[in-house]
Enzyme design. Structure first.
Site, PDB file in Angstrom:
ATOM      1  N   ASP A  48       0.866  -1.171   0.035  1.00  0.00           N
ATOM      2  CA  ASP A  48      -0.046   0.036   0.043  1.00  0.00           C
ATOM      3  C   ASP A  48       0.823   1.304  -0.093  1.00  0.00           C
ATOM      4  O   ASP A  48       1.926   1.448   0.823  1.00  0.00           O
ATOM      5  CB  ASP A  48      -0.929  -0.165   1.177  1.00  0.00           C
ATOM      6  CG  ASP A  48      -1.723   1.497   1.431  1.00  0.00           C
ATOM      7  OD1 ASP A  48      -2.837   1.281   0.664  1.00  0.00           O
ATOM      8  OD2 ASP A  48      -1.290   2.277   1.923  1.00  0.00           O
ATOM      9  N   TYR A  53       2.398  10.047   0.111  1.00  0.00           N
ATOM     10  CA  TYR A  53       3.562   9.446   0.798  1.00  0.00           C
ATOM     11  C   TYR A  53       4.777   9.869   0.320  1.00  0.00           C
ATOM     12  O   TYR A  53       5.846   9.626   1.096  1.00  0.00           O
ATOM     13  CB  TYR A  53       3.419   8.034   0.899  1.00  0.00           C
ATOM     14  CG  TYR A  53       2.304   7.283   1.554  1.00  0.00           C
ATOM     15  CD1 TYR A  53       1.171   8.199   2.324  1.00  0.00           C
ATOM     16  CD2 TYR A  53       1.932   6.085   1.426  1.00  0.00           C
ATOM     17  CE1 TYR A  53       0.207   7.746   2.858  1.00  0.00           C
ATOM     18  CE2 TYR A  53       0.726   5.479   1.950  1.00  0.00           C
ATOM     19  CZ  TYR A  53      -0.100   6.321   2.628  1.00  0.00           C
ATOM     20  OH  TYR A  53      -1.193   5.880   3.170  1.00  0.00           O
ATOM     21  N   LYS A  82      -3.330   6.013  -3.976  1.00  0.00           N
ATOM     22  CA  LYS A  82      -4.242   6.930  -3.877  1.00  0.00           C
ATOM     23  C   LYS A  82      -4.093   8.350  -4.299  1.00  0.00           C
ATOM     24  O   LYS A  82      -3.103   8.843  -4.588  1.00  0.00           O
ATOM     25  CB  LYS A  82      -4.424   7.144  -2.288  1.00  0.00           C
ATOM     26  CG  LYS A  82      -4.332   5.779  -1.565  1.00  0.00           C
ATOM     27  CD  LYS A  82      -4.276   6.087   0.089  1.00  0.00           C
ATOM     28  CE  LYS A  82      -3.960   4.820   0.855  1.00  0.00           C
ATOM     29  NZ  LYS A  82      -2.792   4.338   0.724  1.00  0.00           N
ATOM     30  N   HIS A 115      -8.021   9.395  -1.606  1.00  0.00           N
ATOM     31  CA  HIS A 115      -7.382   9.332  -0.058  1.00  0.00           C
ATOM     32  C   HIS A 115      -8.141  10.106   1.082  1.00  0.00           C
ATOM     33  O   HIS A 115      -8.155   9.655   2.401  1.00  0.00           O
ATOM     34  CB  HIS A 115      -6.075  10.056  -0.258  1.00  0.00           C
ATOM     35  CG  HIS A 115      -5.146   9.532   0.724  1.00  0.00           C
ATOM     36  ND1 HIS A 115      -3.620   9.734   0.569  1.00  0.00           N
ATOM     37  CD2 HIS A 115      -5.113   9.079   2.155  1.00  0.00           C
ATOM     38  CE1 HIS A 115      -2.953   9.159   1.420  1.00  0.00           C
ATOM     39  NE2 HIS A 115      -3.807   8.975   2.344  1.00  0.00           N
TER      40      HIS A 115
END
Length: 310
Positions: A48, A53, A82, A115
């Site tokens: 994931d 990120y 996402k 997200h």
């Protein structure tokens, strides 16, 4: 024994019960790259990540090299990423997806999530844009209109580059709104879930709508106090396993979980779940009667969590 349990999503896709979370796993010094490879070698089949990120490129490289080193095919591994709030405008959704698709460079994406049910000002291209007064720079044009973002995400399925779409951090009120207009029911709602935040009502609501719940921060994130909990400690001691393994074992009784680690030994142990007894599951369920805590709660400036609507 490595957990090979899978959950069947509402479109028939198979999602592994335990995946590697990569939030706060850095691209620097190949940290997240090595973590992804260690996870695949240890038996993980779900990775994931997210645009927010900042590590999609290294996650993708880790997946590509991990597949080769472990004799795996692309279809053996389930990959989630996402859509960031700064790409929530319908006209920007294809761009946001293509950017993630290219950074990952793994042929296709198994699951693409919205997200947050939030749209942020896309003009600065900052992940967390702020106004001069320090408040979140919410996209006023799209404020509270995540349904049209979802409509744009539904069209991504026609590209063949993504197998499933879903949401993350969606409350019951927001899901109710989305489902009124959605042509595609979200396959997944990825939310914070652990014994201090079991979210019983939200999990049951999602189950009633055919939406799978996937747990991020199942260990409580970096500031977690779960590892000091006596009930969890006693159960872990009885099985001679780590407290993290108990948290993950409890988590997979409710849905998939995404524990994060960059340490190979912890990555390997986290996927070694145990079969908890009914009374142990109930004891863990009861922890929230006396102790509750949400570890991840950004202030987006708009209602997001269930308690925001109360």
């Amino acid at each position: 024994m490595v957990c090979q349990k899978y959950f069947t999503l509402n479109n028939g896709a198979q999602m592994p019960a335990v995946g590697l979370g990569t939030w706060q796993s850095s691209e620097k010094d190949d940290t997240v790259y090595k973590a992804v490879k260690a996870a695949l070698a240890a038996g993980y089949r779900h990775i994931d990540t997210a645009m927010m990120y900042g590590n999609e490129a290294e996650v993708g490289r880790g997946i590509r090299d991990g597949l080769k080193e472990n004799g795996l095919k692309r279809e053996d591994v389930f990959v989630t990423t996402k859509l960031a709030p700064i790409d929530a405008r319908p006209e920007y959704v294809p761009r946001g997806f293509e950017d993630s698709f290219k950074r990952l460079d793994i042929g296709y994406i198994d699951l693409y999530l919205m997200h947050w049910p939030v749209a942020m000002n896309p003009e600065t291209r900052q992940l967390f844009p702020l106004r001069p007064d320090g408040s979140r720079d919410v996209d006023e044009e799209l404020k509270g209109r995540f349904e049209i973002t979802w409509e744009a995400m539904e069209k991504l399925l026609d590209t063949g580059k993504v197998k499933s779409i879903g949401v993350a951090n969606f409350s019951i009120p927001n899901l109710e709104r989305l489902l009124k207009t959605a042509k595609v029911v979200p396959a997944v709602n990825q939310i914070e879930l652990h014994p201090y935040l079991p979210q019983f009502k939200l999990v049951e609501f999602c189950k009633s709508k055919g939406i799978h719940c996937s747990a991020y921060s199942p260990l409580g994130s970096t500031q977690s106090t779960l590892f000091e909990d006596e009930t969890l400690g006693k159960i872990a001691k009885s099985y001679n396993v780590s407290l993290a393994q108990i948290l993950i074992s409890w988590g997979v009784t409710r849905g998939s979980v995404l524990p994060k680690s960059v340490h190979p030994e912890r990555i390997a142990s986290n996927i070694e779940t145990v079969e908890l007894k009914d009374e142990e599951i109930q004891a863990i369920n009861d922890i929230s009667k006396t102790t509750t805590k949400r570890f991840i709660r950004p202030n987006w400036g708009v209602p997001v969590f269930d308690e925001d609507f109360e």
